[in-house]
Design a protein around this motif. Structure first.
Motif, short mmCIF file in Angstrom:
data_model
loop_
_atom_site.label_atom_id
_atom_site.label_comp_id
_atom_site.label_asym_id
_atom_site.label_seq_id
_atom_site.Cartn_x
_atom_site.Cartn_y
_atom_site.Cartn_z
N UNK A 78 0.83 -1.20 0.00
CA UNK A 78 0.00 0.00 0.00
C UNK A 78 0.87 1.25 0.00
N UNK A 79 1.99 1.21 0.67
CA UNK A 79 2.88 2.38 0.64
C UNK A 79 3.39 2.63 -0.78
N UNK A 80 3.67 1.57 -1.53
CA UNK A 80 4.06 1.75 -2.93
C UNK A 80 2.91 2.36 -3.73
N UNK A 81 1.70 1.87 -3.48
CA UNK A 81 0.52 2.39 -4.19
C UNK A 81 0.27 3.85 -3.84
N UNK A 82 0.30 4.20 -2.58
CA UNK A 82 0.01 5.58 -2.20
C UNK A 82 1.12 6.53 -2.65
N UNK A 83 2.34 6.01 -2.76
CA UNK A 83 3.41 6.86 -3.30
C UNK A 83 3.09 7.25 -4.74
N UNK A 84 2.55 6.31 -5.49
CA UNK A 84 2.13 6.63 -6.86
C UNK A 84 0.95 7.60 -6.85
N UNK A 85 -0.02 7.31 -6.01
CA UNK A 85 -1.21 8.17 -5.95
C UNK A 85 -0.85 9.59 -5.54
N UNK A 86 0.06 9.72 -4.60
CA UNK A 86 0.46 11.06 -4.13
C UNK A 86 1.04 11.90 -5.25
N UNK A 87 1.71 11.24 -6.19
CA UNK A 87 2.31 11.99 -7.30
C UNK A 87 1.26 12.60 -8.22
N UNK A 88 0.04 12.05 -8.18
CA UNK A 88 -1.02 12.58 -9.05
C UNK A 88 -1.82 13.71 -8.37
N UNK A 89 -1.63 13.90 -7.09
CA UNK A 89 -2.50 14.81 -6.37
C UNK A 89 -2.39 16.27 -6.83
#
Length: 438
Positions: A78-89
């Protein structure tokens, strides 16, 4: 209310933990019946089990439960996933109407892209601004293609909405859902910014074609991720309203009608290589999403003889894809469509994984032939300008989950994709090698 991805509160005993687990499982198993009649409309629902198209909704829900109960491996993923998601914010939303170029139709709501492997043969001048005539160079991407913003921006729409929706589903962080909703709504729903549901001007070639049927692959290679993103948001995401759900569904119904009835759609459906495979996958996926399950079933049943029998050899090679200068890439690319179709088939009752054609071809063999190169055990014996072993990662995972023992043994030897292996959170094959298709 945002949920924590941490361990259960201190002091909770085994009995209490078992009650939580049992209650959650009962919630998971109380799955509303999927629509079966052609044209039936699935209602927008609030609950933990998403009505996904490629992803396995109940499996996602069980994964979410494991995460909430403190699974450490999942928490790392999940940390890998949220790291990706954070880049789109701080990126997007994007709109088809903000491009500088005007399509031949004169309407900026029409999607507009240029064929990636076609190049000018003469210097660009005021009298010949494109440098016509254009010539094809297979596997060599013309950088002028990216000056047309629709294609790279719709790629960002696909990737961002998917990763943000998944990040919201697993963490409950409201901002992820709201941004994903805004991205989908802007490109597909809001009248002032929405794209027209057609691809009449995709992959045009200057001075030759205003658009081509093979431009459909601009969407088919990634669009299923948006269907699953919307299904995740449909489980009660903040910022995604009933009218958003209905607007996106209407767009998909109109786009499906264009895909199956337009001349371009019919031409792409007749293609015998990866273009035809992806076309079938996209039609089956959208049909499933809008409730036309009979159409989806028929497309997938036909794919057994129309695609597997004709595209895959008895030894598992894909002869048409081996002719390309990037044969490993195109072999994995075509299998992205096949494995997604197999996943869609699980939703509508068509088993593609265990189909074997009269010549001995099947999907397991097509995956197994990739394993030596995917794991680094042996070089790829066919032409490949830039081999990226991680391109096969999701495909091998999918085959392993479907029962392929060779693939299962290879999973631990795979090269991790950039940004980490997210299979545990989103068990659906994605195109991991991002070279533009043509």
């Amino acid at each position: 209310m945002e949920c924590s991805v941490g361990a259960p509160p201190a002091g909770r005993g085994r009995f209490a933990r078992a009650i939580v687990t049992a209650s959650a499982l009962l919630s998971v198993l109380a799955i509303p019946a999927a629509p079966s009649a052609q044209g039936a409309e699935p209602a927008r629902h609030s609950g933990s089990v998403p009505r996904t198209v490629v992803l396995d909704g109940p499996r996602l829900s069980l994964t979410k439960l494991k995460l909430q109960l403190g699974d450490r491996n999942l928490r790392r993923t999940v940390r890998d996933l949220t790291a990706r998601a954070d880049q789109w914010m701080d990126q997007g939303p994007w709109t088809v109407t903000d491009k500088d170029q005007v399509p031949p139709s004169g309407d900026k709501h029409d999607y507009f892209s240029q064929a990636p492997y076609w190049w000018p043969s003469r210097p660009k001048t005021d009298d010949n601004p494109y440098g016509c005539p254009y010539v094809q160079k297979d596997g060599q991407r013309n950088p002028d293609v990216d000056k047309m913003t629709d294609r790279p921006e719709v790629g960002k729409v696909f990737e961002s909405a998917y990763e943000l929706s998944l990040a919201w589903y697993y963490t409950g962080k409201r901002a992820y859902a709201e941004h994903a909703a805004d991205i989908l709504r802007t490109w597909f729903v809001t009248p002032a910014t929405r794209m027209n549901p057609s691809l009449n001007h995709a992959q045009f070639i200057p001075c030759i074609y205003d658009g081509r049927s093979i431009g459909i692959i601009d969407f088919s290679q990634g669009f299923t991720s948006l269907l699953d993103a919307a299904a995740l948001l449909d489980t009660g995401a903040p910022g995604w309203s009933k009218s958003d759900h209905e607007g996106f569904r209407t767009w998909n119904k109109q786009f499906l009608d264009w895909l199956v009835n337009s001349d371009f759609g019919k031409e792409e459906g007749a293609a015998e290589n990866n273009h035809g495979t992806f076309y079938d996958m996209q039609v089956a996926a959208i049909a499933t999403a809008v409730g036309d399950r009979d159409r989806a079933r028929q497309v997938l049943r036909d794919a057994r003889t129309k695609r597997i029998d004709t595209q895959i050899a008895a030894d598992g090679t894909q002869p048409q894809e081996l002719e390309r200068t990037r044969s490993f890439h195109y072999s994995t690319f075509n299998l992205v469509a096949y494995t997604r179709m197999a996943a869609i088939g699980k939703h509508v009752g068509v088993d593609l994984w265990h189909y074997t054609g009269p010549g001995g071809a099947n999907l397991f063999k097509a995956v197994d032939i990739l394993l030596p190169a995917a794991t680094g055990a042996a070089p790829w014996p066919y032409p490949e300008l830039d081999l990226r072993a991680y391109a096969a990662s999701d495909i091998v995972h999918a085959a392993a989950d479907a029962g392929d023992r060779k693939a299962r043994a290879a999973v631990d030897k795979l090269q991790a994709p950039p940004g980490g292996d997210l299979w545990a959170l989103r068990p659906a094959v994605e195109q991991l090698d991002s070279i533009a298709q043509g």
